[in-house]
Design an enzyme around this catalytic site. Structure first.
Site, PDB file in Angstrom:
ATOM      1  N   LEU A  59      13.708  23.808  31.599  1.00 31.41           N
ATOM      2  CA  LEU A  59      12.448  24.482  31.282  1.00 31.41           C
ATOM      3  C   LEU A  59      11.235  23.569  31.425  1.00 31.41           C
ATOM      4  O   LEU A  59      11.244  22.447  30.944  1.00 31.41           O
ATOM      5  CB  LEU A  59      12.527  25.006  29.843  1.00 31.41           C
ATOM      6  CG  LEU A  59      11.266  25.663  29.282  1.00 31.41           C
ATOM      7  CD1 LEU A  59      11.603  26.949  28.551  1.00 31.41           C
ATOM      8  CD2 LEU A  59      10.531  24.729  28.337  1.00 31.41           C
ATOM      9  N   LEU A  60      10.235  24.091  32.093  1.00 28.61           N
ATOM     10  CA  LEU A  60       8.914  23.444  32.167  1.00 28.61           C
ATOM     11  C   LEU A  60       7.993  24.219  31.236  1.00 28.61           C
ATOM     12  O   LEU A  60       8.044  25.444  31.224  1.00 28.61           O
ATOM     13  CB  LEU A  60       8.419  23.512  33.613  1.00 28.61           C
ATOM     14  CG  LEU A  60       6.937  23.267  33.969  1.00 28.61           C
ATOM     15  CD1 LEU A  60       6.848  22.833  35.433  1.00 28.61           C
ATOM     16  CD2 LEU A  60       6.044  24.474  33.738  1.00 28.61           C
ATOM     17  N   ARG A  67      -0.744  19.072  16.409  1.00 29.50           N
ATOM     18  CA  ARG A  67      -0.256  18.477  17.666  1.00 29.50           C
ATOM     19  C   ARG A  67      -1.228  18.646  18.834  1.00 29.50           C
ATOM     20  O   ARG A  67      -2.237  19.307  18.722  1.00 29.50           O
ATOM     21  CB  ARG A  67       1.087  19.110  18.043  1.00 29.50           C
ATOM     22  CG  ARG A  67       1.066  20.632  18.110  1.00 29.50           C
ATOM     23  CD  ARG A  67       2.447  21.172  18.525  1.00 29.50           C
ATOM     24  NE  ARG A  67       2.499  22.615  18.444  1.00 29.50           N
ATOM     25  CZ  ARG A  67       2.954  23.300  17.388  1.00 29.50           C
ATOM     26  NH1 ARG A  67       3.422  22.676  16.322  1.00 29.50           N
ATOM     27  NH2 ARG A  67       2.947  24.622  17.396  1.00 29.50           N
ATOM     28  N   GLN A 117       5.715  19.235  30.231  1.00 32.27           N
ATOM     29  CA  GLN A 117       6.754  19.321  29.217  1.00 32.27           C
ATOM     30  C   GLN A 117       8.037  19.786  29.895  1.00 32.27           C
ATOM     31  O   GLN A 117       8.037  20.805  30.605  1.00 32.27           O
ATOM     32  CB  GLN A 117       6.348  20.353  28.152  1.00 32.27           C
ATOM     33  CG  GLN A 117       5.244  19.893  27.244  1.00 32.27           C
ATOM     34  CD  GLN A 117       5.763  18.961  26.173  1.00 32.27           C
ATOM     35  OE1 GLN A 117       6.404  19.387  25.223  1.00 32.27           O
ATOM     36  NE2 GLN A 117       5.490  17.679  26.328  1.00 32.27           N
ATOM     37  N   TYR A 135       6.042  15.795  22.614  1.00 32.81           N
ATOM     38  CA  TYR A 135       5.281  17.029  22.792  1.00 32.81           C
ATOM     39  C   TYR A 135       3.959  16.763  23.529  1.00 32.81           C
ATOM     40  O   TYR A 135       3.650  15.638  23.896  1.00 32.81           O
ATOM     41  CB  TYR A 135       5.039  17.688  21.428  1.00 32.81           C
ATOM     42  CG  TYR A 135       6.193  18.556  20.960  1.00 32.81           C
ATOM     43  CD1 TYR A 135       7.431  18.530  21.605  1.00 32.81           C
ATOM     44  CD2 TYR A 135       6.055  19.406  19.871  1.00 32.81           C
ATOM     45  CE1 TYR A 135       8.490  19.329  21.173  1.00 32.81           C
ATOM     46  CE2 TYR A 135       7.105  20.209  19.440  1.00 32.81           C
ATOM     47  CZ  TYR A 135       8.317  20.168  20.087  1.00 32.81           C
ATOM     48  OH  TYR A 135       9.336  20.971  19.659  1.00 32.81           O
ATOM     49  N   ASP A 140       4.001  23.159  29.027  1.00 32.85           N
ATOM     50  CA  ASP A 140       2.603  22.730  29.187  1.00 32.85           C
ATOM     51  C   ASP A 140       2.383  21.607  30.209  1.00 32.85           C
ATOM     52  O   ASP A 140       3.133  20.626  30.212  1.00 32.85           O
ATOM     53  CB  ASP A 140       2.054  22.186  27.867  1.00 32.85           C
ATOM     54  CG  ASP A 140       2.385  23.046  26.679  1.00 32.85           C
ATOM     55  OD1 ASP A 140       2.954  24.113  26.843  1.00 32.85           O
ATOM     56  OD2 ASP A 140       2.063  22.614  25.560  1.00 32.85           O
ATOM     57  N   GLU A 145      -3.063  25.918  19.424  1.00 33.20           N
ATOM     58  CA  GLU A 145      -2.361  24.890  20.184  1.00 33.20           C
ATOM     59  C   GLU A 145      -3.241  24.410  21.332  1.00 33.20           C
ATOM     60  O   GLU A 145      -4.156  25.105  21.777  1.00 33.20           O
ATOM     61  CB  GLU A 145      -1.052  25.459  20.757  1.00 33.20           C
ATOM     62  CG  GLU A 145      -0.035  25.835  19.689  1.00 33.20           C
ATOM     63  CD  GLU A 145       1.327  26.215  20.266  1.00 33.20           C
ATOM     64  OE1 GLU A 145       1.382  26.997  21.233  1.00 33.20           O
ATOM     65  OE2 GLU A 145       2.337  25.712  19.748  1.00 33.20           O
TER      66      GLU A 145
HETATM   67  C1  FRU Z   1       2.523  24.860  23.621  1.00 32.01           C
HETATM   68  C2  FRU Z   1       3.391  23.919  22.787  1.00 32.01           C
HETATM   69  C3  FRU Z   1       2.569  22.771  22.244  1.00 32.01           C
HETATM   70  C4  FRU Z   1       3.630  21.731  22.011  1.00 32.01           C
HETATM   71  C5  FRU Z   1       4.536  21.942  23.194  1.00 32.01           C
HETATM   72  C6  FRU Z   1       5.979  21.628  22.945  1.00 32.01           C
HETATM   73  O1  FRU Z   1       3.254  25.576  24.538  1.00 32.01           O
HETATM   74  O2  FRU Z   1       3.997  24.644  21.736  1.00 32.01           O
HETATM   75  O3  FRU Z   1       1.836  23.081  21.092  1.00 32.01           O
HETATM   76  O4  FRU Z   1       3.121  20.422  21.988  1.00 32.01           O
HETATM   77  O5  FRU Z   1       4.400  23.305  23.553  1.00 32.01           O
HETATM   78  O6  FRU Z   1       6.715  21.719  24.115  1.00 32.01           O
END
Ligand code: FRU
Length: 496
Positions: free
Chosen positions: A42-43, A165, A61, A104, A45, A220
Site C-alpha cells: 500500500l502507498l 502528526r 508512505q 508516519y 501520503d 491530518e
Molecule cells: C493520512 C495519514 C497521516 C499519517 C499517515 C500514516 O493519510 O493518516 O495522518 O501520518 O496517513 O500512514
C-alpha cells in the site's frame, strides 16, 4: 489477522510472502503507466516533497507487505523533470524505539546542504496506547539518510490527544516553522505551530487561530505556504458531514486562504474552507517550491478506510500527477505540470466538429493511457460531455449540464465498483457557454482539469483493458467541439 501482524518489517516477511505479492502485482491489469505506484503493498501520503540538489524528491508512505495500513516506511523517488521518476529505494525504515509502529507522514527542508526530513514516529506501548514522536532524519547529497537518535518533539502538548502528526516545515526569516495536525482533547481538529532556530530545538508557539472552531474531529496533513501574496493552509479534516455537492468522500482535503499567517499572533484571517478536488479519490496532498519558484502539489490518489479493487492483486493506490498552483480571486488554480508534455508519444490527433443532439467517436480517439484536451462551445445544447474508457456497457462520463449549471463525473458504469456507499457521482457548480476539459487518463485513473485548473476531478476507475472507446456528445441541441489527443508513455520506468 492480529494488529501486530500488520506491523512487520520487510525482513519479517514469511518465506515466499513477498514473491507471492509480486506475482499478484505482475498479473494485475490495472497497473498504472505514468503514475507513481508501489511495487507491492500500500502507498498512501506523499511525504518529504522537495527540490534538492537540482532534483525533485518524492517519498511516499509505504506498507510493503499488504494493502492494509500497516508498518509504514518512506519510499523514495527522484526526478530531473518532475515527470520521469527514478526509484531510489527505501528512504526511512521504521522499527526503532521512536518509530516502532511506523514512520508516519512528514516533510523536508534543506539546511546546511542537507535535506532534513521531519516525520511522525508512530509507537504503541504494550497496552496498544499510541504515542507520537516528531522525529528527524537527514539526507546527504548522495541520498543517504541517517535518523537522529532522539525525537525533536518528544511530547504532545497539554490540551491535545495522541492524534498529533504530520509536521510540515518551512523557513521564514531566520526561523524554521512547522505545522502539525492535531486533535484537541474535546475531540475537535486543529493545527498547531512550532518554531526552531536550528531544526533541533523546537518551541511550541500555539494553535493556529482560524474561524473553523469545530470542523471535524481531526485535521491530518497540514501544509502552510505563501503564494501570490496570500497565506494558504491546506489540511485534511475528518468527520465533516456532506453539504450539497460538498464533502462526499469519507474524509476531506481542502484549504483556507487569506492574509499571510501572523506567526506571533497565530492568526489566520481567511475565507471559507474550499475543497481542493471534486473527484472520488484525493487525499493528503503536500506541496514543494521548485527551482523555478513554482508551488507544486502532489496528492494521494486514494482515501483511508476504503477497499479498492487492486487489494486482491497485492497493491493499492498511486500518487496524483504534479500540479502547479496559483491564486486567482481567493481560489487555488491547479494546472498540470507543463513538463508532462514530455510523456506525449507520436503525433497529436485533432478533431473539429459540430455536434447536434448526438454522440460521436472519431478515428484515433481511443486508448487507455492518454491526454485529451477539448473545448465545447455550447450553442443551444442542454448537456455536453465525454464518454471515455468505454466498451459496451462499461464507460465513465464527464458531463456538463449547461441547463442546471453542474459538471458531473459519473463512475457508476466505470468497471469494477468501489466505495458505492459514498455514491457514484461527484459534481460541482459550473456556468458559462464554454468549457475546457483536460483529461489525463492512465490504466486505472483519470484526472480532469477544468477550465485551465479552476476545478480538478481526480478518480480511480477500474475498467477492463478493452474499454478504450472515447465519444463526445451534445444533448438537446448543438455545441462546437474542438479536441486534441496525445497517447502517453513515460521515458523512464517508475519500477525497479
Ligand atoms: C493520512 C495519514 C497521516 C499519517 C499517515 C500514516 O493519510 O493518516 O495522518 O501520518 O496517513 O500512514
Amino acid at each position: 489477522m492480529t494488529q501486530q501482524h500488520k506491523y512487520r518489517l520487510l525482513e519479517q516477511a514469511e518465506p515466499g510472502e513477498l514473491a507471492r505479492l509480486q506475482e499478484l502485482v505482475r498479473n494485475c491489469n490495472w497497473r498504472q503507466v505514468f503514475h507513481i505506484q508501489p511495487s507491492t503493498g500500500l502507498l498512501n501520503d506523499p511525504n518529504g516533497l522537495s527540490y534538492f540538489n537540482g532534483e525533485y524528491h518524492v517519498f511516499y508512505q509505504w506498507y510493503p507487505l499488504g494493502t492494509e495500513h500497516g508498518m509504514k516506511y518512506w519510499y523514495h523517488l527522484k526526478s530531473q523533470d518532475g515527470v520521469n521518476w527514478q526509484d531510489v529505494g527505501i528512504g526511512i525504515k521504521p522499527g526503532d524505539p521512536f518509530d516502532s509502529h511506523g514512520a508516519y507522514s512528514g516533510s523536508a527542508i534543506e539546511h546546511e546542504g542537507k535535506l532534513h526530513l521531519m516525520y511522525t514516529g508512530n509507537t504503541r506501548d504494550a497496552g496498544w496506547v499510541r504515542h507520537p514522536y516528531q522525529c528527524m532524519a537527514v539526507m546527504d547529497a548522495d541520498n543517504h539518510i541517517t535518523k537522529w537518535e532522539q525525537p525533536v518533539i518528544p511530547e504532545v502538548p497539554e490540551g491535545y490527544t495522541d492524534h498529533f502528526r504530520d509536521p510540515k516545515l518551512w523557513k521564514q526569516d531566520e526561523y524554521f516553522y512547522c505545522v502539525i495536525g492535531a486533535q484537541r482533547t474535546n475531540l475537535t481538529g486543529c493545527t498547531v505551530l512550532y518554531r526552531s532556530i536550528d531544526l533541533k530545538r523546537w518551541e511550541f508557539i500555539g494553535e493556529l487561530k482560524t474561524d473553523l472552531k469545530e470542523f471535524g474531529y481531526m485535521w491530518e496533513c497540514p501544509d502552510y505556504f505563501q503564494l501570490d501574496g496570500a497565506g494558504v493552509l491546506l489540511f485534511c479534516p475528518q468527520g465533516i458531514a456532506h453539504q450539497g455537492d460538498h464533502y462526499h468522500n469519507i474524509y476531506q482535503s481542502g484549504y483556507i486562504i487569506g492574509k499571510p499567517l501572523d506567526v506571533d499572533a497565530l492568526q489566520l484571517t481567511h475565507s471559507q474552507f474550499q475543497e481542493l478536488d471534486r473527484g472520488f479519490d484525493f487525499y493528503a496532498p503536500q506541496t514543494l517550491l521548485d527551482g523555478q519558484g513554482r508551488r507544486i502539489l502532489i496528492g494521494w490518489m486514494g482515501l483511508p478506510d476504503i477497499s479498492y479493487p487492486t487489494d486482491t492483486h497485492g497493491w493499492a493506490h498511486c500518487l496524483t500527477l504534479p500540479r502547479v498552483l496559483s491564486v486567482q480571486d481567493g481560489k487555488l488554480i491547479q494546472q498540470p505540470l507543463p513538463e508532462l508534455a514530455s510523456l506525449r508519444q507520436g503525433e497529436a490527433q485533432h478533431v473539429n466538429d459540430t455536434l447536434t443532439s448526438h454522440t460521436r467517436s472519431y478515428d484515433h480517439f481511443s486508448g487507455t493511457t492518454y491526454e485529451l484536451k477539448c473545448t465545447f462551445d455550447v450553442l443551444d445544447a442542454e448537456q455536453v460531455g465525454i464518454i471515455f474508457r468505454a466498451k459496451d456497457n462499461e464507460y465513465s462520463v464527464i458531463r456538463y449540464d449547461v441547463e442546471h449549471h453542474k459538471l458531473v463525473l459519473d463512475r457508476s458504469s466505470s468497471g469494477v465498483p468501489l466505495a458505492i456507499e459514498y455514491e457514484e457521482t461527484r459534481q460541482c457548480n459550473m456556468t458559462g457557454k464554454q468549457i475546457t476539459l483536460h483529461l489525463f487518463v492512465d490504466v486505472s485513473s483519470v484526472e480532469i482539469f477544468v477550465n485551465e485548473g479552476e476545478e480538478v476531478f481526480t478518480s480511480r476507475v477500474f475498467p477492463s483493458s478493452q474499454s478504450e472507446g472515447i465519444q463526445f456528445f451534445s444533448q438537446e441541441g448543438s455545441a462546437r467541439l474542438e479536441a486534441t489527443i496525445w497517447q502517453l508513455h513515460p521515458q523512464g520506468n517508475t519500477e525497479k
